[in-house]
Design a protein around this motif. Sequence first.
Motif, PDB file in Angstrom:
ATOM      1  N   ILE A 148     -67.009  53.849 -51.057  1.00  0.00           N
ATOM      2  CA  ILE A 148     -67.488  54.985 -51.863  1.00  0.00           C
ATOM      3  C   ILE A 148     -67.174  54.682 -53.338  1.00  0.00           C
ATOM      4  CG2 ILE A 148     -67.169  56.755 -50.057  1.00  0.00           C
ATOM      5  CD1 ILE A 148     -64.531  57.490 -51.534  1.00  0.00           C
ATOM      6  N   ASN A 149     -67.589  55.565 -54.213  1.00  0.00           N
ATOM      7  CA  ASN A 149     -67.248  55.413 -55.637  1.00  0.00           C
ATOM      8  C   ASN A 149     -65.836  55.919 -55.878  1.00  0.00           C
ATOM      9  OD1 ASN A 149     -69.986  54.567 -56.475  1.00  0.00           O
ATOM     10  ND2 ASN A 149     -70.505  56.630 -55.717  1.00  0.00           N
ATOM     11  N   VAL A 150     -65.086  55.166 -56.663  1.00  0.00           N
ATOM     12  CA  VAL A 150     -63.689  55.540 -56.890  1.00  0.00           C
ATOM     13  C   VAL A 150     -63.364  55.496 -58.375  1.00  0.00           C
ATOM     14  CG1 VAL A 150     -61.293  54.839 -56.507  1.00  0.00           C
ATOM     15  CG2 VAL A 150     -62.903  54.789 -54.599  1.00  0.00           C
ATOM     16  N   LYS A 151     -62.653  56.539 -58.834  1.00  0.00           N
ATOM     17  CA  LYS A 151     -62.138  56.570 -60.210  1.00  0.00           C
ATOM     18  C   LYS A 151     -60.625  56.737 -60.124  1.00  0.00           C
ATOM     19  CE  LYS A 151     -66.391  58.701 -61.877  1.00  0.00           C
ATOM     20  NZ  LYS A 151     -67.065  59.867 -62.489  1.00  0.00           N
ATOM     21  N   PHE A 152     -59.907  55.895 -60.822  1.00  0.00           N
ATOM     22  CA  PHE A 152     -58.446  56.028 -60.864  1.00  0.00           C
ATOM     23  C   PHE A 152     -58.036  56.645 -62.201  1.00  0.00           C
ATOM     24  CE2 PHE A 152     -58.382  52.724 -57.543  1.00  0.00           C
ATOM     25  CZ  PHE A 152     -57.336  53.161 -56.747  1.00  0.00           C
ATOM     26  N   LEU A 153     -57.153  57.612 -62.147  1.00  0.00           N
ATOM     27  CA  LEU A 153     -56.631  58.247 -63.357  1.00  0.00           C
ATOM     28  C   LEU A 153     -55.103  58.272 -63.229  1.00  0.00           C
ATOM     29  CD1 LEU A 153     -57.232  59.915 -65.971  1.00  0.00           C
ATOM     30  CD2 LEU A 153     -57.251  61.950 -64.518  1.00  0.00           C
ATOM     31  N   ILE A 154     -54.445  57.439 -64.029  1.00  0.00           N
ATOM     32  CA  ILE A 154     -52.988  57.319 -63.912  1.00  0.00           C
ATOM     33  C   ILE A 154     -52.358  57.693 -65.249  1.00  0.00           C
ATOM     34  CG2 ILE A 154     -51.104  55.801 -63.167  1.00  0.00           C
ATOM     35  CD1 ILE A 154     -53.288  55.886 -61.060  1.00  0.00           C
ATOM     36  N   GLU A 155     -51.482  58.668 -65.244  1.00  0.00           N
ATOM     37  CA  GLU A 155     -50.914  59.136 -66.512  1.00  0.00           C
ATOM     38  C   GLU A 155     -49.426  58.825 -66.635  1.00  0.00           C
ATOM     39  OE1 GLU A 155     -49.692  63.031 -67.395  1.00  0.00           O
ATOM     40  OE2 GLU A 155     -49.902  63.781 -65.349  1.00  0.00           O
ATOM     41  N   GLY A 156     -48.893  59.058 -67.824  1.00  0.00           N
ATOM     42  CA  GLY A 156     -47.494  58.752 -68.087  1.00  0.00           C
ATOM     43  C   GLY A 156     -46.685  59.941 -68.590  1.00  0.00           C
ATOM     44  N   GLU A 157     -47.195  61.149 -68.373  1.00  0.00           N
ATOM     45  CA  GLU A 157     -46.458  62.316 -68.894  1.00  0.00           C
ATOM     46  C   GLU A 157     -46.279  63.412 -67.847  1.00  0.00           C
ATOM     47  OE1 GLU A 157     -48.341  63.723 -72.460  1.00  0.00           O
ATOM     48  OE2 GLU A 157     -48.216  61.789 -73.439  1.00  0.00           O
ATOM     49  N   GLU A 158     -46.395  63.052 -66.584  1.00  0.00           N
ATOM     50  CA  GLU A 158     -46.311  64.084 -65.555  1.00  0.00           C
ATOM     51  C   GLU A 158     -44.937  64.728 -65.527  1.00  0.00           C
ATOM     52  OE1 GLU A 158     -45.858  66.029 -61.641  1.00  0.00           O
ATOM     53  OE2 GLU A 158     -44.625  64.472 -62.521  1.00  0.00           O
ATOM     54  N   GLU A 159     -43.909  63.912 -65.648  1.00  0.00           N
ATOM     55  CA  GLU A 159     -42.539  64.420 -65.501  1.00  0.00           C
ATOM     56  C   GLU A 159     -42.073  65.246 -66.701  1.00  0.00           C
ATOM     57  OE1 GLU A 159     -41.323  64.444 -62.754  1.00  0.00           O
ATOM     58  OE2 GLU A 159     -41.710  62.621 -61.625  1.00  0.00           O
ATOM     59  N   VAL A 160     -42.856  65.232 -67.779  1.00  0.00           N
ATOM     60  CA  VAL A 160     -42.485  66.029 -68.938  1.00  0.00           C
ATOM     61  C   VAL A 160     -43.491  67.154 -69.193  1.00  0.00           C
ATOM     62  CG1 VAL A 160     -41.061  64.334 -70.122  1.00  0.00           C
ATOM     63  CG2 VAL A 160     -43.529  64.242 -70.423  1.00  0.00           C
ATOM     64  N   GLY A 161     -44.334  67.394 -68.199  1.00  0.00           N
ATOM     65  CA  GLY A 161     -45.319  68.466 -68.332  1.00  0.00           C
ATOM     66  C   GLY A 161     -46.221  68.266 -69.552  1.00  0.00           C
ATOM     67  N   GLY A 162     -46.539  67.011 -69.860  1.00  0.00           N
ATOM     68  CA  GLY A 162     -47.309  66.684 -71.069  1.00  0.00           C
ATOM     69  C   GLY A 162     -48.694  67.308 -71.084  1.00  0.00           C
ATOM     70  N   GLU A 163     -49.190  67.538 -72.302  1.00  0.00           N
ATOM     71  CA  GLU A 163     -50.489  68.210 -72.433  1.00  0.00           C
ATOM     72  C   GLU A 163     -51.622  67.229 -72.660  1.00  0.00           C
ATOM     73  OE1 GLU A 163     -49.278  70.497 -75.778  1.00  0.00           O
ATOM     74  OE2 GLU A 163     -47.726  71.350 -74.495  1.00  0.00           O
ATOM     75  N   HIS A 164     -51.296  65.961 -72.855  1.00  0.00           N
ATOM     76  CA  HIS A 164     -52.362  65.036 -73.247  1.00  0.00           C
ATOM     77  C   HIS A 164     -53.324  64.719 -72.118  1.00  0.00           C
ATOM     78  CE1 HIS A 164     -49.057  64.322 -76.225  1.00  0.00           C
ATOM     79  NE2 HIS A 164     -50.051  64.797 -76.940  1.00  0.00           N
TER      80      HIS A 164
END
Length: 460
Positions: A148-164
């Motif tokens: 299927i089609n796949v998009k990966f979205l990996i962030e670096g601010e989850e543990e600080v409740g980041g808004e970006h």
Amino acid sequence: MNDAFMDQVLSFIRANRQRFLDELFTLLRIPSVSTKSEHQEDMQRCAQLLVEEFQNIGMPVVELHQTPGHPIVYGEWLQAPGKPTVLIYGHYDVQPPEPLEEWHSPPFEPTIKNDELFCRGSADNKGQLFIHVKAAEAFLKQRGRLPINVKFLIEGEEEVGGEHLEQFIVENKQKLQCDAALVSDSHMFAKNLPTLVSSLRGIVYLQVDVQGPRQDLHSGCFGGAVQNPANALATVIAKLKDDSGRVLIPGFYDNVRELSATEKSMLASLPFDEEEYRKELGVKALFGESGFGVLTHVAARPTLDVNGILSGYTGEGAKTIIPAKATAKISMRLVPHQDPEEIMAATERFIQQQLPPGVAATVRRFHAGKPYMAPLDSVAMQTATKALRQAFAKEVVYLGEGGSIPVVQSFKEQLGVDTVLMGFGVPDENLHSPNEKFNLGHFYKGIEASALFLEGMAQH
Ligand code: BES
Ligand code: ZN
């Protein structure tokens, strides 16, 4: 795709377990602690490593998006026209490892003991996000394409409740458009018991600063003549909850959703031993709002907790002062359909009203995240159920989770999609605390479950 082909994919996963683990080690060795500025370089390095990882497995589009905070890594493979698109989310940032002296092995040196991988970030969330990367790799290397089609979205601010990340989602709705989201950042109810999360709690986090005299005062010379900010803060905190654990902020329970009969019976059917749970936590007795069981307390009731408190002299011995100020960090876990903004405003008002005379309080707001409810009858949930059942050879349970993953409700509101919360951690893996670990069996079976899920989605 036929069964024979799927067997090849699963064989590839089994044959490459050791290499997958070695690659995860490299990711884990980077101390990507998002809350500390001294780790800014490590955050960049970690994001860069993920970019290279996506390139190595053969993702045709891989992007690193800088933000005013930590970078977001995005990768996509969209060569299956007419097939569904799944957005896979994870976070590469981790919580600080402190207190260091309580670790039995260095926090950023992956160490295996009895089938468990000890390292900060092993379960939350690098090990879990890596599961999906390796499942994608198995298809790309075995067949040159994903089902299927796949998009990966990996962030670096989850543990600080980041808004970006929220901002990135709002600005990139088209790019992130998908049919369902998939997140592995939650728990299985018990070891080898495959679990899908049916709800997540939301969160409001605030800091109360109570200001008294200009500076610390001699408690003999001035005691009795001024309000003590530490006492005042304690008074306020004491008024937030009654003895039975019920929150006393007006309106707090107004929108709290009661569990349905089905949800109650699902909770009741889980294999749960209250006494064992109590012992495991090392408490004298369990505590919670009366009229509800332990699992309901965590899964479906809102809470208010002091997370930290600081005032006056806390060093060795005694020092006689009236402190100038006092601070408390307070969190509330919310359930559907409580609104973080409303709860925040009500709390702030209540704190100001309850404050004794002679001191001033300011309330600072940290993160706010909405609770989430997952539909159990969606195609993606049904597909996930089958995939987990096959990978773990056991019937799947559905569970309301006490933790929060605010981005999941953002996916719902901004992209209009629901999220499959297919976690592979277990509650005793010491998330956010010393000796975090991740079960290796869950890591390997997780990769198979992820592959089966992607393949299953292709049938729709
Ligand atoms: N992975 C956790 C959340 C979690 C843990 C969900 C266990 C379900 C089961 C996540 O990384 C986390 O810790 N989230 C924070 C969110 C907060 C910083 C906004 C949390 O719940 O404290
Ligand atoms: Zn976490």
